[in-house]
Design a protein around this motif. Structure first.
Motif, mmCIF file in Angstrom:
data_model
loop_
_atom_site.group_PDB
_atom_site.id
_atom_site.type_symbol
_atom_site.label_atom_id
_atom_site.label_comp_id
_atom_site.label_asym_id
_atom_site.label_seq_id
_atom_site.Cartn_x
_atom_site.Cartn_y
_atom_site.Cartn_z
ATOM 1 N N MET A 51 0.845 -1.183 0.000
ATOM 2 C CA MET A 51 0.000 0.000 0.000
ATOM 3 C C MET A 51 0.885 1.239 0.000
ATOM 4 S SD MET A 51 -2.843 1.141 2.816
ATOM 5 C CE MET A 51 -3.555 -0.462 2.760
ATOM 6 N N THR A 52 0.538 2.226 -0.771
ATOM 7 C CA THR A 52 1.351 3.433 -0.846
ATOM 8 C C THR A 52 0.969 4.408 0.239
ATOM 9 O OG1 THR A 52 -0.206 4.501 -2.332
ATOM 10 C CG2 THR A 52 1.514 3.180 -3.341
ATOM 11 N N ALA A 53 1.906 5.315 0.554
ATOM 12 C CA ALA A 53 1.678 6.247 1.651
ATOM 13 C C ALA A 53 0.540 7.207 1.341
ATOM 14 C CB ALA A 53 2.965 7.033 1.929
ATOM 15 N N SER A 54 0.215 7.402 0.045
ATOM 16 C CA SER A 54 -0.826 8.358 -0.315
ATOM 17 C C SER A 54 -2.215 7.739 -0.339
ATOM 18 C CB SER A 54 -0.523 8.950 -1.701
ATOM 19 O OG SER A 54 -0.435 7.926 -2.661
ATOM 20 N N ALA A 55 -2.321 6.458 0.001
ATOM 21 C CA ALA A 55 -3.614 5.784 -0.013
ATOM 22 C C ALA A 55 -4.528 6.362 1.049
ATOM 23 C CB ALA A 55 -3.426 4.292 0.212
ATOM 24 N N ARG A 56 -5.839 6.285 0.750
ATOM 25 C CA ARG A 56 -6.813 6.806 1.694
ATOM 26 C C ARG A 56 -6.890 5.952 2.947
ATOM 27 N NH1 ARG A 56 -9.007 11.595 2.326
ATOM 28 N NH2 ARG A 56 -9.521 11.737 0.122
ATOM 29 N N ILE A 57 -6.711 4.648 2.842
ATOM 30 C CA ILE A 57 -6.801 3.777 4.010
ATOM 31 C C ILE A 57 -5.578 3.972 4.898
ATOM 32 C CG2 ILE A 57 -6.834 1.373 4.796
ATOM 33 C CD1 ILE A 57 -8.400 0.676 2.290
ATOM 34 N N GLY A 103 4.263 -3.300 11.035
ATOM 35 C CA GLY A 103 5.497 -2.860 10.398
ATOM 36 C C GLY A 103 5.299 -1.823 9.314
ATOM 37 N N ARG A 104 4.079 -1.359 9.116
ATOM 38 C CA ARG A 104 3.797 -0.340 8.110
ATOM 39 C C ARG A 104 3.544 0.993 8.810
ATOM 40 N NH1 ARG A 104 0.164 -2.988 3.239
ATOM 41 N NH2 ARG A 104 1.466 -4.837 2.894
ATOM 42 N N PRO A 105 4.513 1.878 8.841
ATOM 43 C CA PRO A 105 4.386 3.113 9.630
ATOM 44 C C PRO A 105 3.289 4.037 9.139
ATOM 45 C CG PRO A 105 6.352 3.177 8.243
ATOM 46 C CD PRO A 105 5.820 1.781 8.167
ATOM 47 N N GLU A 106 2.835 3.867 7.898
ATOM 48 C CA GLU A 106 1.784 4.752 7.386
ATOM 49 C C GLU A 106 0.405 4.375 7.909
ATOM 50 O OE1 GLU A 106 1.946 1.432 4.250
ATOM 51 O OE2 GLU A 106 3.265 2.399 5.713
ATOM 52 N N LEU A 107 0.318 3.216 8.619
ATOM 53 C CA LEU A 107 -0.967 2.732 9.096
ATOM 54 C C LEU A 107 -1.073 2.839 10.612
ATOM 55 C CD1 LEU A 107 -1.332 -0.543 6.973
ATOM 56 C CD2 LEU A 107 -2.311 1.710 6.488
ATOM 57 N N ALA A 108 -2.257 3.209 11.096
ATOM 58 C CA ALA A 108 -2.582 3.164 12.524
ATOM 59 C C ALA A 108 -3.555 2.017 12.711
ATOM 60 C CB ALA A 108 -3.187 4.485 12.980
ATOM 61 N N VAL A 109 -3.112 0.949 13.362
ATOM 62 C CA VAL A 109 -3.886 -0.277 13.470
ATOM 63 C C VAL A 109 -4.257 -0.536 14.924
ATOM 64 C CG1 VAL A 109 -3.925 -2.762 13.017
ATOM 65 C CG2 VAL A 109 -2.690 -1.228 11.455
ATOM 66 N N ALA A 166 -9.297 -15.199 29.191
ATOM 67 C CA ALA A 166 -8.778 -14.573 30.405
ATOM 68 C C ALA A 166 -7.355 -14.076 30.237
ATOM 69 C CB ALA A 166 -8.858 -15.559 31.569
ATOM 70 N N GLU A 167 -6.520 -14.848 29.542
ATOM 71 C CA GLU A 167 -5.126 -14.470 29.357
ATOM 72 C C GLU A 167 -4.775 -14.509 27.871
ATOM 73 O OE1 GLU A 167 -2.509 -16.754 31.785
ATOM 74 O OE2 GLU A 167 -3.605 -16.338 33.632
ATOM 75 N N PRO A 168 -5.192 -13.477 27.108
ATOM 76 C CA PRO A 168 -4.896 -13.474 25.681
ATOM 77 C C PRO A 168 -3.401 -13.290 25.436
ATOM 78 C CG PRO A 168 -5.825 -11.373 26.355
ATOM 79 C CD PRO A 168 -5.935 -12.283 27.541
ATOM 80 N N LEU A 169 -2.956 -13.750 24.274
ATOM 81 C CA LEU A 169 -1.561 -13.573 23.901
ATOM 82 C C LEU A 169 -1.248 -12.089 23.724
ATOM 83 C CD1 LEU A 169 -1.318 -16.398 21.213
ATOM 84 C CD2 LEU A 169 -0.405 -16.471 23.534
ATOM 85 N N SER A 170 0.014 -11.722 23.938
ATOM 86 C CA SER A 170 0.421 -10.347 23.690
ATOM 87 C C SER A 170 0.269 -10.036 22.210
ATOM 88 C CB SER A 170 1.863 -10.124 24.139
ATOM 89 O OG SER A 170 2.741 -10.959 23.409
ATOM 90 N N GLN A 171 -0.006 -8.792 21.899
ATOM 91 C CA GLN A 171 -0.280 -8.394 20.525
ATOM 92 C C GLN A 171 0.697 -7.303 20.079
ATOM 93 O OE1 GLN A 171 -2.443 -10.066 18.798
ATOM 94 N NE2 GLN A 171 -3.430 -11.186 20.482
ATOM 95 N N PRO A 172 0.968 -7.219 18.756
ATOM 96 C CA PRO A 172 1.962 -6.273 18.257
ATOM 97 C C PRO A 172 1.425 -4.866 18.018
ATOM 98 C CG PRO A 172 1.172 -7.644 16.475
ATOM 99 C CD PRO A 172 0.496 -8.148 17.721
ATOM 100 N N VAL A 173 0.111 -4.653 18.217
ATOM 101 C CA VAL A 173 -0.497 -3.337 17.994
ATOM 102 C C VAL A 173 -1.368 -3.000 19.207
ATOM 103 C CG1 VAL A 173 -0.493 -3.627 15.480
ATOM 104 C CG2 VAL A 173 -2.501 -4.336 16.808
#
Length: 260
Positions: free
Chosen positions: A1-7, A28-34, A43-50
């Motif tokens: 996805m390009t940095a100029s994309a609307r998403i 790993g995509r700095p242009e996205l806020a996830v 009760a004890e979910p796995l750790s998440q990257p976002v």
């Protein structure tokens, strides 16, 4: 996805391996806020990257309000194939908020030679399918599906779940295992043999993480009571995380080409 994309701002409805893999890659995509949303049932979910949001939204209207308030551009439904209420709310919320929606829907397991499946609509029908004669049953279901089996106390139940079952089934003979997949076929075959299991009850979740019990039952010649999948809304969908990446990249290219 390009940095100029609307998403740019994405909300993932998760709780599955696909949701975690998708979040890990998109982190790993700095242009996205996830943001990853978890229902909070584990009760004890796995750790998440976002960043993670836990708990419900208050139905479709509440989710739509969240999408508007957080300026979400894309809602990704990566929930379990049996989370039909959540998927219905996601479809309605995306429509109300005018937000793009993509669902990741893993293909169901298919019968192969040697499988002996008894397909049923729900847990109540699964309990009846066990019959009147006492049997040794492996219940590989979520905690919310266990209650109907209390109406058949003549059976022995081996229950495996991610979180401890609280309260235990109101039956005289039951054993509980707390474990999180993926499991191996040899591991599950040994489990079934150790507990002298005669029949397996499960959902058609699809994927590789829990298929081992199906393969083990086939090898041992055991019948499997299979809860069929619920109907889900007709929305844009893909089968794998890799296809979701391709969809995202295409959507970004398409938006950029239109100059929006």
């Amino acid at each position: 996805m390009t940095a100029s994309a609307r998403i740019e701002r994405i909300l993932i409805l998760g709780g599955t391996a696909e949701a975690r893999r998708l979040a890990d890659a998109l982190a790993g995509r700095p242009e996205l806020a996830v943001t990853l949303s978890l229902a909070g049932r584990t009760a004890e979910p796995l750790s998440q990257p976002v960043p993670v949001r836990r708990g419900g939204f208050g139905g479709a209207e509440g989710l739509a309000e969240y999408l508007r308030a957080e300026r979400i551009d894309l809602l990704i439904d990566a929930t379990h194939p049996y989370a039909d209420a959540i998927s219905a709310n996601a479809a309605r919320a995306a429509e109300l908020a005018g937000v793009k929606l993509l669902a990741i829907r893993r293909p169901p397991w298919r019968r192969v030679d040697g499988d002996n499946w008894i397909e049923v609509a729900d847990a109540e029908e699964a309990a009846r399918a066990l019959g009147e004669a006492p049997r040794r049953v492996f219940l590989a279901l979520g905690r919310n599906e266990l209650e109907p089996f209390a109406t058949c106390p003549q059976h022995f139940y081996l229950v495996r779940s991610v979180d401890p079952v609280d309260a235990p089934l109101a039956v005289p003979h039951a054993s509980y295992i707390t474990a999180r997949g993926p499991f191996g076929e040899a591991e599950d075959r040994a489990l079934l043999e150790q507990h002298r299991i005669e029949i397996v009850v499960t959902k058609n979740s699809g994927g590789a993480a829990t298929y081992s019990k199906i393969a083990a039952a086939r090898r041992l010649g055991l019948p499997v009571v299979m809860l069929t999948r619920p109907a889900l809304p007709s929305v844009p969908s893909v089968a794998t995380v890799e296809e979701a990446f391709a969809w995202l990249d295409h959507a970004g290219t398409e938006e950029t080409a239109r100059g929006v």
